[in-house]
Design an enzyme around this catalytic site. Structure first.
Site, PDB file in Angstrom:
ATOM      1  N   GLN A 101       0.886  -1.428  -0.038  1.00 30.28           N
ATOM      2  CA  GLN A 101       0.026   0.063  -0.200  1.00 30.28           C
ATOM      3  C   GLN A 101       0.714   1.419   0.005  1.00 30.28           C
ATOM      4  O   GLN A 101       1.469   1.453   0.951  1.00 30.28           O
ATOM      5  CB  GLN A 101      -0.932   0.046   1.233  1.00 30.28           C
ATOM      6  CG  GLN A 101      -1.867   1.384   1.215  1.00 30.28           C
ATOM      7  CD  GLN A 101      -2.908   1.316   2.269  1.00 30.28           C
ATOM      8  OE1 GLN A 101      -3.173   0.382   3.014  1.00 30.28           O
ATOM      9  NE2 GLN A 101      -3.430   2.339   2.617  1.00 30.28           N
ATOM     10  N   CYS A 107      -6.522   1.319   2.480  1.00 30.54           N
ATOM     11  CA  CYS A 107      -6.695  -0.139   2.803  1.00 30.54           C
ATOM     12  C   CYS A 107      -7.790  -0.747   2.543  1.00 30.54           C
ATOM     13  O   CYS A 107      -7.746  -2.094   2.398  1.00 30.54           O
ATOM     14  CB  CYS A 107      -6.305  -0.093   4.325  1.00 30.54           C
ATOM     15  SG  CYS A 107      -7.457   0.746   5.312  1.00 30.54           S
ATOM     16  N   ASP A 197      -2.118  -7.943   3.822  1.00 29.03           N
ATOM     17  CA  ASP A 197      -2.195  -6.492   4.230  1.00 29.03           C
ATOM     18  C   ASP A 197      -0.970  -5.890   3.604  1.00 29.03           C
ATOM     19  O   ASP A 197       0.043  -6.007   3.805  1.00 29.03           O
ATOM     20  CB  ASP A 197      -2.043  -6.553   5.643  1.00 29.03           C
ATOM     21  CG  ASP A 197      -2.094  -5.224   6.567  1.00 29.03           C
ATOM     22  OD1 ASP A 197      -2.095  -4.271   5.783  1.00 29.03           O
ATOM     23  OD2 ASP A 197      -2.241  -5.143   7.564  1.00 29.03           O
TER      24      ASP A 197
END
Length: 248
Positions: A101, A107, A197
């Site tokens: 990211q 997110c 993530d």
């Protein structure tokens, strides 16, 4: 400062309006980008009560958890990431497709991309759509180049802005500092449960599930979201949505 100590995008990075964990908006966003109407995003009302999990069509293909980025979480993340190398995977042999990211407050979008780009869900991406193009262009790229590709894909920014602006609550500004974060859990064809993530150093394999188990199975919930709840302390700002078959 190293990416382990501070994994967040820099203050000068591109910024999106934070995305509300709203299944209808998320489903609309994904379908505009090219996901088949055979799938939709569902509210997960409880991850500890089987009678509430029974409302979700099975198998569930991905689980997105929204959680508070607490000091306890950050200390555990730092400890785990300290022993990990920066992910360098690319190409068709990758076990999962993962994006770092680099866009602030994106997110939610990152979680949705991880959900549809991995495991059985990727078979529901329709041809000649923004999602299909993005995935095809991302696979051969190294992580830094993948992140740059996301920043330069107008269809993503447009669809995200439209969805984020239509939430049930007042949308924060794109430049706001938000302490809630999305993480995605998917099961790949070999049974591995992955934690995906964009703030981490790479994708994390959490264990191997049986063929009959999905991301809402007891084992997957124990290895995934329940670990986050255990270290949440008194902050109960947690919510979940799941990608599964459409009820429409």
């Amino acid at each position: 400062m190293s990416s382990t100590t501070n994994p967040d995008p820099s203050p000068g990075a591109p910024a999106f309006i934070p995305l509300e964990a709203n299944p209808e908006l998320m489903t609309s966003l994904l379908r505009k980008l090219g996901l088949s109407s055979a799938l939709q995003v569902h509210d997960v009302y409880s991850i500890t009560e089987p009678e509430l999990l029974a409302f979700i069509p099975r198998p569930a293909l991905a689980l997105l958890l929204v959680f508070p980025v607490s000091a306890t979480y950050e200390s555990l993340r730092l400890a785990e990431d300290a022993g990990a190398d920066e992910y360098t995977g690319k190409g068709e042999s990758e076990p999962v497709v993962w994006w770092k990211q680099t866009i602030r407050n994106a997110c939610g979008l990152m979680g949705l991309l991880h959900a549809v780009a991995n495991g059985p869900a990727k078979g529901f991406i329709e041809q000649d759509t923004p999602l299909a193009t993005l995935l095809a262009q991302s696979i051969p790229l190294a992580p830094a180049e993948r992140s740059a590709l996301l920043e330069k894909t107008p269809a993503l920014a447009t669809a995200h802005h439209e969805a984020a602006s239509q939430g049930q609550t007042v949308a924060p500004d794109a430049q706001d500092d938000v302490d809630l974060h999305y993480v995605c859990f998917v099961k790949t064809d070999d049974g591995t449960l992955w934690e995906l993530d964009g703030r981490r150093k790479g994708p994390i394999a959490r264990g191997r599930l049986e063929p009959s188990e999905d991301v809402l199975s007891e084992k997957a919930l124990l290895w995934g979201p329940l670990k986050f709840l255990e270290r949440g302390g008194d902050d109960m700002r947690f919510s979940c949505v799941a990608l599964a078959g459409s009820l429409e």
